[in-house]
Design an enzyme around this catalytic site. Structure first.
Site, PDB file in Angstrom:
ATOM      1  N   ASP A 195      12.571  -9.797 -54.695  1.00 28.87           N
ATOM      2  CA  ASP A 195      12.924 -11.202 -54.457  1.00 28.87           C
ATOM      3  C   ASP A 195      12.960 -11.475 -52.946  1.00 28.87           C
ATOM      4  O   ASP A 195      12.466 -12.516 -52.481  1.00 28.87           O
ATOM      5  CB  ASP A 195      14.289 -11.545 -55.074  1.00 28.87           C
ATOM      6  CG  ASP A 195      14.243 -11.659 -56.600  1.00 28.87           C
ATOM      7  OD1 ASP A 195      13.131 -11.625 -57.172  1.00 28.87           O
ATOM      8  OD2 ASP A 195      15.325 -11.776 -57.221  1.00 28.87           O
TER       9      ASP A 195
ATOM     10  N   ASP B  15      24.619 -16.454 -53.226  1.00 30.82           N
ATOM     11  CA  ASP B  15      24.845 -15.120 -52.641  1.00 30.82           C
ATOM     12  C   ASP B  15      26.025 -15.118 -51.662  1.00 30.82           C
ATOM     13  O   ASP B  15      26.903 -14.247 -51.734  1.00 30.82           O
ATOM     14  CB  ASP B  15      23.574 -14.636 -51.919  1.00 30.82           C
ATOM     15  CG  ASP B  15      22.401 -14.475 -52.864  1.00 30.82           C
ATOM     16  OD1 ASP B  15      22.064 -13.353 -53.251  1.00 30.82           O
ATOM     17  OD2 ASP B  15      21.810 -15.515 -53.247  1.00 30.82           O
TER      18      ASP B  15
ATOM     19  N   GLU C  60      21.757  -8.618 -56.184  1.00 32.60           N
ATOM     20  CA  GLU C  60      21.767  -8.564 -57.648  1.00 32.60           C
ATOM     21  C   GLU C  60      23.163  -8.103 -58.045  1.00 32.60           C
ATOM     22  O   GLU C  60      23.803  -7.338 -57.307  1.00 32.60           O
ATOM     23  CB  GLU C  60      20.712  -7.589 -58.194  1.00 32.60           C
ATOM     24  CG  GLU C  60      19.282  -7.940 -57.827  1.00 32.60           C
ATOM     25  CD  GLU C  60      18.832  -9.344 -58.215  1.00 32.60           C
ATOM     26  OE1 GLU C  60      19.277  -9.840 -59.273  1.00 32.60           O
ATOM     27  OE2 GLU C  60      18.057  -9.945 -57.459  1.00 32.60           O
TER      28      GLU C  60
ATOM     29  N   ASP D 199      19.169 -10.917 -50.679  1.00 32.25           N
ATOM     30  CA  ASP D 199      19.225 -11.343 -52.085  1.00 32.25           C
ATOM     31  C   ASP D 199      20.002 -10.328 -52.915  1.00 32.25           C
ATOM     32  O   ASP D 199      19.488  -9.251 -53.224  1.00 32.25           O
ATOM     33  CB  ASP D 199      17.804 -11.501 -52.653  1.00 32.25           C
ATOM     34  CG  ASP D 199      17.828 -12.048 -54.062  1.00 32.25           C
ATOM     35  OD1 ASP D 199      18.112 -13.241 -54.232  1.00 32.25           O
ATOM     36  OD2 ASP D 199      17.582 -11.272 -55.007  1.00 32.25           O
TER      37      ASP D 199
ATOM     38  N   HIS E  77      13.885 -10.759 -60.028  1.00 33.74           N
ATOM     39  CA  HIS E  77      15.270 -10.267 -60.164  1.00 33.74           C
ATOM     40  C   HIS E  77      15.458  -8.826 -59.697  1.00 33.74           C
ATOM     41  O   HIS E  77      16.516  -8.244 -59.939  1.00 33.74           O
ATOM     42  CB  HIS E  77      15.816 -10.432 -61.593  1.00 33.74           C
ATOM     43  CG  HIS E  77      15.811 -11.849 -62.069  1.00 33.74           C
ATOM     44  ND1 HIS E  77      16.513 -12.854 -61.434  1.00 33.74           N
ATOM     45  CD2 HIS E  77      15.156 -12.450 -63.108  1.00 33.74           C
ATOM     46  CE1 HIS E  77      16.310 -13.992 -62.073  1.00 33.74           C
ATOM     47  NE2 HIS E  77      15.479 -13.781 -63.077  1.00 33.74           N
TER      48      HIS E  77
HETATM   49  P1  AMP Z   1      18.515 -13.459 -58.809  1.00 29.70           P
HETATM   50  O1  AMP Z   1      18.673 -13.295 -57.338  1.00 29.70           O
HETATM   51  O2  AMP Z   1      17.919 -14.741 -59.244  1.00 29.70           O
HETATM   52  O3  AMP Z   1      17.734 -12.277 -59.285  1.00 29.70           O
HETATM   53  O4  AMP Z   1      19.937 -13.408 -59.480  1.00 29.70           O
HETATM   54  C1  AMP Z   1      21.043 -12.802 -58.911  1.00 29.70           C
HETATM   55  C2  AMP Z   1      22.019 -12.399 -59.986  1.00 29.70           C
HETATM   56  O5  AMP Z   1      22.386 -13.546 -60.776  1.00 29.70           O
HETATM   57  C3  AMP Z   1      21.493 -11.391 -61.004  1.00 29.70           C
HETATM   58  O6  AMP Z   1      21.591 -10.056 -60.532  1.00 29.70           O
HETATM   59  C4  AMP Z   1      22.436 -11.649 -62.163  1.00 29.70           C
HETATM   60  O7  AMP Z   1      23.689 -11.069 -61.952  1.00 29.70           O
HETATM   61  C5  AMP Z   1      22.602 -13.163 -62.119  1.00 29.70           C
HETATM   62  N1  AMP Z   1      21.589 -13.810 -62.989  1.00 29.70           N
HETATM   63  C6  AMP Z   1      20.384 -14.288 -62.612  1.00 29.70           C
HETATM   64  N2  AMP Z   1      19.726 -14.813 -63.670  1.00 29.70           N
HETATM   65  C7  AMP Z   1      20.537 -14.632 -64.734  1.00 29.70           C
HETATM   66  C8  AMP Z   1      20.456 -14.948 -66.135  1.00 29.70           C
HETATM   67  N3  AMP Z   1      19.382 -15.560 -66.648  1.00 29.70           N
HETATM   68  N4  AMP Z   1      21.497 -14.628 -66.941  1.00 29.70           N
HETATM   69  C9  AMP Z   1      22.601 -14.024 -66.446  1.00 29.70           C
HETATM   70  N5  AMP Z   1      22.751 -13.695 -65.143  1.00 29.70           N
HETATM   71  C10 AMP Z   1      21.743 -14.002 -64.304  1.00 29.70           C
HETATM   72 MG    MG Z   2      17.327 -11.627 -56.972  1.00 30.01          MG
HETATM   73 MG    MG Z   3      18.934 -14.359 -55.737  1.00 26.77          MG
END
Ligand code: AMP
Ligand code: MG
Ligand code: MG
Length: 216
Positions: free
Chosen positions: A191, A129, A33, A31, A186
């Site tokens: 995650d 991803d 970021e 996952d 996040h």
């Molecule tokens: P996640 O794996 O859901 O934590 O998201 C992966 C990446 O997507 C994060 O590190 C952000 O770069 C982007 N991301 C996720 N949610 C948001 C959001 N609400 N607004 C902007 N970027 C986001």
């Molecule tokens: Mg994440």
């Molecule tokens: Mg993710």
């Protein structure tokens, strides 16, 4: 209609009673970021956290872990929104390597552990991803995407096949499976840990087989 529902329920019950042999001995749960801004898509998002947990599908133990923070190169300063969303501080990435070195370390880890063969498959939540972020990052750095990162299991698809509901998010799957939420949403590592718990619940409760779903 009623007949069709009965048949569907009966076949799902039958499926639950059968033993499931997982197609992959190791599920490599990943996952990313990335750098981000509030409400606006940024042109060159860069990976800042790269976790991968190797889950043994026979013991259901996480046997190995790769976890790195990465210093972004194009936009080295994290936005306040990104820090707030991911919990990754500027200091956390400041002294870390850039992506090319981390990808090389990751490939060495994969190959050293024989995770590049047909006994292993990558798992991500959604297709972003490995369909969007990794090819985008490799394009920024002029790198080729390793072949074994071009097919994967989308956990949302596996979840949908098992439960007949397409989930909105990781949080949604956690809630619907009645798993107590753990860690920080996040955080790439947290995650990934939550994805492991979802996979285990799907395999044990729904007798789901985790099969490849996606390619790029
Ligand atoms: P996640 O794996 O859901 O934590 O998201 C992966 C990446 O997507 C994060 O590190 C952000 O770069 C982007 N991301 C996720 N949610 C948001 C959001 N609400 N607004 C902007 N970027 C986001
Ligand atoms: Mg994440
Ligand atoms: Mg993710």
């Amino acid at each position: 209609m009623a007949m069709r529902l009965m048949t569907g329920r009966a076949s799902r019950l039958l499926k639950r009673q059968q033993e499931v042999i997982q197609p992959f001995k190791y599920l490599l749960v990943l996952d990313f970021e990335a750098t981000c801004e509030k409400d606006v898509p940024i042109t060159t998002p860069e990976i800042i956290e790269f976790p991968c947990l190797a889950l043994n599908t026979q013991s259901w133990e996480v046997e190995k872990m790769f976890h790195r923070y990465i210093k972004p190169r194009v936009n080295p300063i994290l936005s306040p929104f990104c820090i707030e969303l991911t919990g990754i501080m500027q200091e956390t990435v400041e002294d870390e390597k850039h992506f090319p070195q981390v990808l090389e370390d990751f490939c060495n880890w994969v190959e050293r552990n024989d995770f590049d063969g047909d006994k292993s498959a990558f798992v991500t939540c959604g297709d972003w991803d490995l369909k969007v972020m990794l090819p985008g990052q490799c394009a920024i750095d002029g790198l080729a995407v390793p072949e074994y990162l071009k097919t994967w299991i989308n956990l949302k698809t596996s979840y949908c096949e098992a439960t007949q509901h397409y989930p909105r998010s990781l949080k949604d799957m956690i809630a619907r499976l009645n798993l107590p939420p753990q860690g920080r949403l996040h955080s790439g590592l947290h995650d990934s840990i939550n994805m492991v718990r979802i996979i285990e619940a799907l395999a044990k409760t729904y007798k789901a087989k985790l099969e490849l779903t996606s390619t790029c």
